[in-house]
Design an enzyme around this catalytic site. Structure first.
Site, mmCIF file in Angstrom:
data_model
loop_
_atom_site.group_PDB
_atom_site.id
_atom_site.type_symbol
_atom_site.label_atom_id
_atom_site.label_comp_id
_atom_site.label_asym_id
_atom_site.label_seq_id
_atom_site.Cartn_x
_atom_site.Cartn_y
_atom_site.Cartn_z
ATOM 1 N N LYS A 177 0.871 -1.309 0.119
ATOM 2 C CA LYS A 177 -0.195 0.015 0.024
ATOM 3 C C LYS A 177 0.736 1.304 -0.012
ATOM 4 O O LYS A 177 0.698 2.167 -0.766
ATOM 5 C CB LYS A 177 -0.872 -0.095 1.185
ATOM 6 C CG LYS A 177 -2.191 -0.184 1.075
ATOM 7 C CD LYS A 177 -3.321 0.080 2.177
ATOM 8 C CE LYS A 177 -2.633 0.202 3.623
ATOM 9 N NZ LYS A 177 -2.327 -1.035 4.087
ATOM 10 N N THR A 191 3.879 1.529 -0.681
ATOM 11 C CA THR A 191 4.878 1.442 -2.066
ATOM 12 C C THR A 191 3.963 2.038 -3.193
ATOM 13 O O THR A 191 4.279 2.951 -3.864
ATOM 14 C CB THR A 191 5.248 0.105 -2.284
ATOM 15 O OG1 THR A 191 6.148 -0.349 -1.079
ATOM 16 C CG2 THR A 191 6.051 0.119 -3.347
ATOM 17 N N ARG A 249 1.598 8.262 7.189
ATOM 18 C CA ARG A 249 1.872 7.970 8.483
ATOM 19 C C ARG A 249 3.221 7.895 8.732
ATOM 20 O O ARG A 249 4.005 7.299 8.029
ATOM 21 C CB ARG A 249 1.167 6.899 9.267
ATOM 22 C CG ARG A 249 -0.631 7.140 9.014
ATOM 23 C CD ARG A 249 -1.075 5.712 9.508
ATOM 24 N NE ARG A 249 -0.819 4.720 8.739
ATOM 25 C CZ ARG A 249 -0.955 3.380 8.969
ATOM 26 N NH1 ARG A 249 -1.640 3.226 10.143
ATOM 27 N NH2 ARG A 249 -0.602 2.467 8.049
ATOM 28 N N LYS A 279 7.303 -6.664 10.765
ATOM 29 C CA LYS A 279 7.043 -5.873 9.466
ATOM 30 C C LYS A 279 8.443 -5.429 8.904
ATOM 31 O O LYS A 279 8.544 -5.274 7.847
ATOM 32 C CB LYS A 279 5.885 -4.690 9.510
ATOM 33 C CG LYS A 279 5.314 -4.409 8.405
ATOM 34 C CD LYS A 279 4.163 -3.507 8.795
ATOM 35 C CE LYS A 279 3.632 -2.839 7.622
ATOM 36 N NZ LYS A 279 2.811 -1.526 7.930
ATOM 37 N N ALA A 337 -4.256 0.904 12.427
ATOM 38 C CA ALA A 337 -5.411 0.957 11.890
ATOM 39 C C ALA A 337 -6.452 -0.386 12.509
ATOM 40 O O ALA A 337 -7.375 -0.500 12.475
ATOM 41 C CB ALA A 337 -5.659 0.628 10.419
ATOM 42 N N PHE A 380 -3.699 -1.192 6.954
ATOM 43 C CA PHE A 380 -4.146 -2.348 6.689
ATOM 44 C C PHE A 380 -5.484 -2.620 5.495
ATOM 45 O O PHE A 380 -5.287 -1.750 4.746
ATOM 46 C CB PHE A 380 -4.809 -2.970 7.906
ATOM 47 C CG PHE A 380 -3.627 -3.464 9.088
ATOM 48 C CD1 PHE A 380 -2.715 -4.214 8.738
ATOM 49 C CD2 PHE A 380 -4.006 -2.885 10.195
ATOM 50 C CE1 PHE A 380 -1.753 -4.399 9.660
ATOM 51 C CE2 PHE A 380 -2.840 -3.103 11.275
ATOM 52 C CZ PHE A 380 -1.819 -3.757 10.868
ATOM 53 N N PHE A 420 4.028 -9.011 -9.599
ATOM 54 C CA PHE A 420 5.191 -9.650 -9.435
ATOM 55 C C PHE A 420 5.874 -10.577 -10.657
ATOM 56 O O PHE A 420 4.966 -11.097 -11.452
ATOM 57 C CB PHE A 420 4.922 -10.637 -8.378
ATOM 58 C CG PHE A 420 5.211 -9.892 -7.079
ATOM 59 C CD1 PHE A 420 6.114 -10.156 -6.048
ATOM 60 C CD2 PHE A 420 3.923 -9.377 -6.558
ATOM 61 C CE1 PHE A 420 6.094 -9.606 -4.742
ATOM 62 C CE2 PHE A 420 3.937 -8.634 -5.322
ATOM 63 C CZ PHE A 420 5.099 -8.983 -4.640
ATOM 64 N N TRP A 457 7.415 -0.846 -7.439
ATOM 65 C CA TRP A 457 8.437 -1.498 -6.630
ATOM 66 C C TRP A 457 9.949 -1.391 -7.503
ATOM 67 O O TRP A 457 10.675 -1.132 -7.055
ATOM 68 C CB TRP A 457 8.074 -2.409 -6.099
ATOM 69 C CG TRP A 457 8.968 -3.235 -5.061
ATOM 70 C CD1 TRP A 457 9.251 -3.120 -3.876
ATOM 71 C CD2 TRP A 457 10.372 -4.016 -5.376
ATOM 72 N NE1 TRP A 457 10.227 -3.619 -3.162
ATOM 73 C CE2 TRP A 457 10.827 -4.109 -4.126
ATOM 74 C CE3 TRP A 457 10.824 -4.356 -6.531
ATOM 75 C CZ2 TRP A 457 12.023 -5.017 -4.003
ATOM 76 C CZ3 TRP A 457 11.901 -5.371 -6.299
ATOM 77 C CH2 TRP A 457 12.705 -5.278 -5.228
#
Length: 555
Positions: A70, A72, A93, A104, A272, A300, A381, A409
């Site tokens: 998200k 990214t 944030r 994470k 969240a 999230f 991907f 990415w």
């Protein structure tokens, strides 16, 4: 393959004054923190005459260990908008140290779509979280001192609701007994710690519109109840002024940049799953004044962060989002379809088809419950096949929603230009933004509305303790506040094992409490905790610093 931190460290950052100039921020509003970070004075909001730009929310499917990307996507989309000639701002944030050192890792984006300096952002940054922790613990200290010094407010030590906090995953501190060691050391009582990002002060800071509003909200915080069951506030303890003094600089948004030099506000960081999961109202409003497009993100899946962004933040701040991006990965959807993480590398249309309903429910909520124009961004991907991509495109078309492939990415802004073009188009579409519930409903009706309309559940089971709290809060006049659901991030339900788009479930409401300063009712469901623990192998074990001060292993 380079790690995120290696990519970030290899990129030459521009001086923050140059980034401020790009954003249209005059020097008089800037407070520099070194060469690459600055705070922006709140007077910019009052002084700006510019019409607000468009607001784009980036949200996602229900998270899995396969990842969605998200943050990214938020950064890559903003860089993509810049590439197609748009004046754009990012609003994100700040990461909590808990996840950074826990499971994470960093939270400043990934690959070639990052905000920098990523090490600073992921660690102490400009000290905002330290200030929030200090204000939280000052209130705790003043509360216990009041009881020790005679307790003129008649506070019942067994009914104190205010916890201390620390910005670290530390399960040992969830339940503690303190004030031991004799009379001079305080009054013995059961206590506990929340992680700083779950503190009501974090929520207050992120929802405040000004320094005055911040002080007023802080004074309304309820810290406990008297022996005759009346609420006691921070205002009654005369703590709000000193707390505001600690937070006055933390309230100013932090300006940084993406790897491609797009201006970014990184400010505030409520979780969240246990808080409202959005960056500060002030940073978002400032970004809207500066850019023609502001790209922001909520934590999230869309059932948590987006729901709270729309039902709480937008309601209080008077914001109307112009478009929503729902981020998905084919890998994650195959996990929702029942595949193990080790099996995600090969084509499996059957598992993907079983997992797609998760995406479709989130998309339908954005489009049909909240009535906002929506696009699906598939983070592509190398292992994703054309047949898998086509399956998602066809399923989303049935809902009248476009799917755009994103490669931010790997490719940065160049991988986000197609998504940027679609978002610009959506921002011009008619917008009939609605909330999932109205405030005049009862507390139970509002909880039920979220469970039925957003989660897809049948209804709620309210435990006796929660029922009593609802009755008390209604009697105290708090029943017209919005609800902030504290729920597992891994499922639409309150059971983390129910993947995909579960049906025929009820959500168990265990506890209900008021965050009177933030202005919402916190609803705890399932086994949710406000102080996470570290995993068996914490990310902290891989983080190191060399003799030149260069950090490694931070994602």
């Amino acid at each position: 393959m380079k790690t995120d931190i290696e990519i970030a460290q290899a990129t030459a950052m521009k001086p923050i004054m140059e980034i401020a100039e790009t954003a249209g921020i005059e020097t008089k509003y800037l407070e520099q923190y070194g060469n690459y970070k600055a705070k922006v004075d709140l007077s910019l909001l009052k002084d700006s005459q510019k019409k607000d730009g468009k607001l784009i929310l980036v949200t996602a499917i229900t998270p899995t260990p396969a990842g969605e990307g998200k943050t990214t996507t938020t950064i890559g989309l903003a860089d993509g908008l810049k590439k197609i000639g748009k004046n754009v701002m990012i609003a994100l944030r700040e990461p909590s140290l808990g996840p950074v050192f826990g499971v994470k890792g960093g939270a400043a984006g990934g690959g070639y779509a990052q905000v920098v300096p990523m090490e600073d952002i992921n660690l102490h940054f400009t000290g905002d979280f330290h200030a929030i922790g200090a204000a939280n613990n000052l209130l705790a200290a003043m509360l216990d001192n009041h009881i020790y010094q005679g307790n003129s407010l008649n506070i019942d030590p067994r009914r104190i609701t205010w916890k201390r906090c620390v910005d670290m995953n530390d399960r040992q501190l969830r339940f503690v007994t303190d004030g031991l060691g004799g009379r001079v050391n305080g009054t013995p009582r059961e206590d506990g710690y929340d992680i700083t990002v779950a503190s009501e002060i974090m929520a207050v800071l992120c929802l405040a519109n000004s320094l005055t509003d911040l002080k007023e909200r802080l004074s309304r915080i309820i810290v406990g109840y008297t022996y005759d069951e009346k609420p006691v506030t921070a205002g009654q303890l005369n703590a709000a002024g000193a707390m505001t003094a600690l937070l006055k600089d933390a309230l100013k948004p932090n300006l940084v940049q993406s790897l491609e030099g797009t201006p970014a506000f990184v400010h505030g960081g409520p979780f969240a799953n246990i808080a409202h999961g959005c960056n500060s109202v002030i940073a978002t409003k400032m970004a809207l004044k500066l850019g023609d497009y502001t790209v922001t993100e909520a934590g999230f899946g869309a059932d948590l962060g987006a729901e709270k962004f729309l039902d709480i933040k937008c309601r209080y701040a008077g914001l109307t989002p112009d478009a929503v991006v729902v981020v998905a990965t084919i890998r994650a959807l195959k996990m929702h379809g029942g595949l193990a993480k080790t099996e995600l590398g090969s084509e499996n249309l059957e598992a993907l088809e079983k997992g797609i309903p998760n995406l479709l429910r989130h998309v339908s909520n954005m489009k049909n419950v909240y009535k906002i124009p929506c696009v699906v961004a598939v983070n592509r991907f190398p292992t994703d096949t054309d047949a898998e991509v086509e399956l998602i495109i066809n399923k989303c078309k049935e809902l009248g929603v476009n799917v755009v492939l994103s490669t931010v990415w790997a490719d940065g802004g160049n991988g986000g230009t197609a998504l940027a073009e679609e978002v610009v188009r959506l921002c011009e579409e008619p917008n009939d933004f609605s909330f999932s519930y109205e405030l005049d409903k009862t507390i139970e009706e509002k909880i039920e509305a979220v469970v039925q309309r957003v989660y897809g559940g049948n209804g709620i089971t309210v435990m006796p303790k929660a029922k009593k709290s609802i009755e008390t809060l209604t009697a105290l006049g708090f029943d017209k506040l919005p609800v902030c659901m504290a729920k597992t991030q891994y499922s639409f339900s309150d059971d983390p094992t129910k993947l995909g788009a579960p049906e025929d479930f009820t959500v168990t409401i265990k506890e209900v409490k008021v965050s009177a300063g933030a202005g919402f009712i916190v609803v705890l469901t399932g086994d949710i905790m406000t102080m996470p623990g570290l995993p068996k192998v914490p990310a902290a074990e891989k983080i190191d610093v060399d003799e030149n001060g260069v950090i490694s292993g931070l994602f």
